[in-house]
Design an enzyme around this catalytic site. Structure first.
Site, mmCIF file in Angstrom:
data_model
loop_
_atom_site.group_PDB
_atom_site.id
_atom_site.type_symbol
_atom_site.label_atom_id
_atom_site.label_comp_id
_atom_site.label_asym_id
_atom_site.label_seq_id
_atom_site.Cartn_x
_atom_site.Cartn_y
_atom_site.Cartn_z
ATOM 1 N N TYR A 180 0.819 -1.215 0.000
ATOM 2 C CA TYR A 180 0.000 0.000 0.000
ATOM 3 C C TYR A 180 0.855 1.268 0.000
ATOM 4 O O TYR A 180 0.377 2.342 -0.336
ATOM 5 C CB TYR A 180 -0.946 0.029 1.211
ATOM 6 C CG TYR A 180 -2.024 -1.053 1.182
ATOM 7 C CD1 TYR A 180 -2.211 -1.838 0.064
ATOM 8 C CD2 TYR A 180 -2.852 -1.265 2.270
ATOM 9 C CE1 TYR A 180 -3.183 -2.833 0.030
ATOM 10 C CE2 TYR A 180 -3.829 -2.255 2.252
ATOM 11 C CZ TYR A 180 -3.977 -3.037 1.117
ATOM 12 O OH TYR A 180 -4.940 -4.008 1.082
ATOM 13 N N LYS A 237 3.332 -15.221 1.413
ATOM 14 C CA LYS A 237 3.192 -15.881 0.098
ATOM 15 C C LYS A 237 4.615 -16.162 -0.382
ATOM 16 O O LYS A 237 5.048 -15.699 -1.436
ATOM 17 C CB LYS A 237 2.410 -14.945 -0.839
ATOM 18 C CG LYS A 237 1.979 -15.555 -2.145
ATOM 19 C CD LYS A 237 0.852 -16.549 -2.015
ATOM 20 C CE LYS A 237 0.535 -17.171 -3.357
ATOM 21 N NZ LYS A 237 -0.318 -18.355 -3.262
ATOM 22 N N ASP A 255 -3.282 -17.874 0.800
ATOM 23 C CA ASP A 255 -4.467 -18.499 0.200
ATOM 24 C C ASP A 255 -4.985 -19.625 1.096
ATOM 25 O O ASP A 255 -6.190 -19.772 1.309
ATOM 26 C CB ASP A 255 -4.182 -19.000 -1.232
ATOM 27 C CG ASP A 255 -2.805 -19.633 -1.381
ATOM 28 O OD1 ASP A 255 -1.993 -19.528 -0.444
ATOM 29 O OD2 ASP A 255 -2.536 -20.243 -2.432
ATOM 30 N N ASP A 283 -10.868 -8.707 7.660
ATOM 31 C CA ASP A 283 -12.289 -8.503 7.334
ATOM 32 C C ASP A 283 -13.012 -9.839 7.171
ATOM 33 O O ASP A 283 -14.174 -9.979 7.546
ATOM 34 C CB ASP A 283 -12.449 -7.648 6.075
ATOM 35 C CG ASP A 283 -12.457 -6.162 6.418
ATOM 36 O OD1 ASP A 283 -12.122 -5.832 7.583
ATOM 37 O OD2 ASP A 283 -12.774 -5.338 5.552
ATOM 38 N N ASP A 285 -5.253 -6.957 5.759
ATOM 39 C CA ASP A 285 -6.455 -6.200 5.409
ATOM 40 C C ASP A 285 -7.579 -7.182 5.042
ATOM 41 O O ASP A 285 -8.702 -7.125 5.547
ATOM 42 C CB ASP A 285 -6.112 -5.292 4.217
ATOM 43 C CG ASP A 285 -7.206 -4.301 3.891
ATOM 44 O OD1 ASP A 285 -8.208 -4.268 4.628
ATOM 45 O OD2 ASP A 285 -7.066 -3.569 2.889
#
Ligand code: NAD
Length: 358
Positions: free
Chosen positions: A142, A190, A223, A251, A247
């Protein structure tokens, strides 16, 4: 003596904050913790009074405090202002930046009495859910440079960058929290594709070996973590991850709890200073009616005790009192289903019940 900046904000903010202060008053008396509150305006109410969502005097109060207890800000009245003047963007983001709040802590707790509101099957959440996600908040994809869309609009670039020190400081917090919980950290990355994830994994592994051998560390690809959260959430104790993965996963995990009125989060910096807030907004549709659920705001106060003031026992007592009140059947409107044994209560009553059960 701890100084607490109390910023109730707009909408339901002041109503639910009043309940959190009642709970703090009672727990601090019981645990001999001396708290001094400094109330100040933030968000829409500050725009109305001072023409800015984050007045200088509010910032000064925060600077002179040990933690910020934040309500929520915004509402239809201020929606058409320019973006940087708007309550959320003009108050919350500058506060995060000003205090370098690099760690976002998102506890995901489904209280046992509320497990029916969780979307997962009963056998997966027999004992409720209790996970804490540590998300790095000020770096990663980000913020990494370069970041642009090409002039001819044919390609775009974002940069995922992490330094060893950025990884270490959030990892320290996750390991230390695991130490006062169930002593397990799952680091999510990852590393099969991303270089920044390879460094992430190496750094976390090294830190674990050197300083936290008593904690059980495992690594998981993002994942797989997304699947495991809905397959078997209770395999997790503390999840440690970067900005973008955190993030998304936080959620996803929040949805397990069923109601916005039940979840809070903390953003803290290197010295342990933090901003504590419900994850929901100002709920303009129900503001001023004394029907909002104050539990998220009360949990924010509990997390403040745990993460900034280091009074874990007092924080746990608050969580237990909430569980006790819920198991007796008391519900605010957002979590009331009308089932036998449930008793509908308003905001004030819910606050009083939690105080009584401390
Ligand atoms: P919201 O979270 O305020 O409300 C969404 C729904 O959840 C509403 O139906 C509301 O009644 C319900 N809800 C939320 N908290 C509740 C509680 N404690 N008890 C019972 N019900 C609750 O989201 P929104 O409607 O998208 O946003 C309203 C305003 O809040 C907007 O101005 C938005 O910008 C602002 N907002 C602020 C923050 C913040 O301050 N951190 C976060 C999100 C939204």
């Amino acid at each position: 003596m701890y100084k607490i900046a109390v910023l109730p904000g707009d909408g339901i903010g002041p109503e639910v904050m009043k309940q959190a202060i009642k709970v703090l008053d009672k727990i601090s008396e019981k645990h001999n913790i001396s708290l001094q509150y400094k109330f100040s305006d933030v968000g829409g109410i500050a725009i109305d009074k001072y023409d800015t969502p984050l007045p200088e005097h509010t910032l000064k109060i925060c600077e002179n405090s040990d933690a910020i207890l934040f309500g929520s800000v915004g509402g239809p009245k201020w929606e058409n202002l320019p973006p940087d003047k708007q309550p959320e963007r003009g108050a919350l983001l500058p506060l995060r930046k000003h205090f370098n709040l690099f760690a976002n802590i998102r506890p995901v707790k489904v209280f046992k009495p509320l497990k029916d509101s969780c979307s997962l099957k009963d056998h997966l959440i027999e004992d409720g859910i209790d996970i804490v996600i540590f998300r790095e908040l000020t770096s990663g994809i980000y913020f990494g440079q370069p970041k642009y869309i090409s002039e001819d609009n044919t390609f775009a670039i974002d940069t995922m960058k992490y330094s060893v020190s950025e990884i270490e400081r959030i990892a320290h917090l996750a390991f230390e929290t695991a130490r006062i919980r169930n002593k397990r950290v799952t680091s999510v990355d990852k590393a099969n594709v991303l270089m920044s994830s390879i460094l992430w994994r190496e750094t976390v592994t090294k830190l674990h070996k050197e300083e936290y051998p008593d904690i059980e560390l495992s690594h998981m690809y993002v994942d797989n973590a997304a699947m495991q959260l809905v397959r078997n959430p209770n395999q997790f104790d503390v999840i440690l991850t970067g900005n973008m993965f955190g993030d998304i996963l936080s959620d996803e995990a929040a949805m397990l709890s069923g109601s916005l009125g039940m979840l809070a989060s903390a953003s803290i910096n290197e010295s342990g200073f933090g901003l504590y807030e419900p994850i929901g907004g100002t709920a303009p549709d129900i503001a001023g009616q004394n029907i909002a659920n104050p539990i998220a705001q009360i949990l924010s106060a509990a997390y403040m005790l745990r993460y900034s003031l280091k009074h874990d026992e007092a924080a746990t007592k608050i969580e237990k009192a909430i569980e006790e009140v819920l198991s007796k059947g008391y519900r605010t409107k957002d979590i009331y289903t009308g089932k036998k044994g449930e008793i509908l209560v308003n905001t004030e009553e819910m606050g009083d019940l939690i105080v009584e059960n401390l």
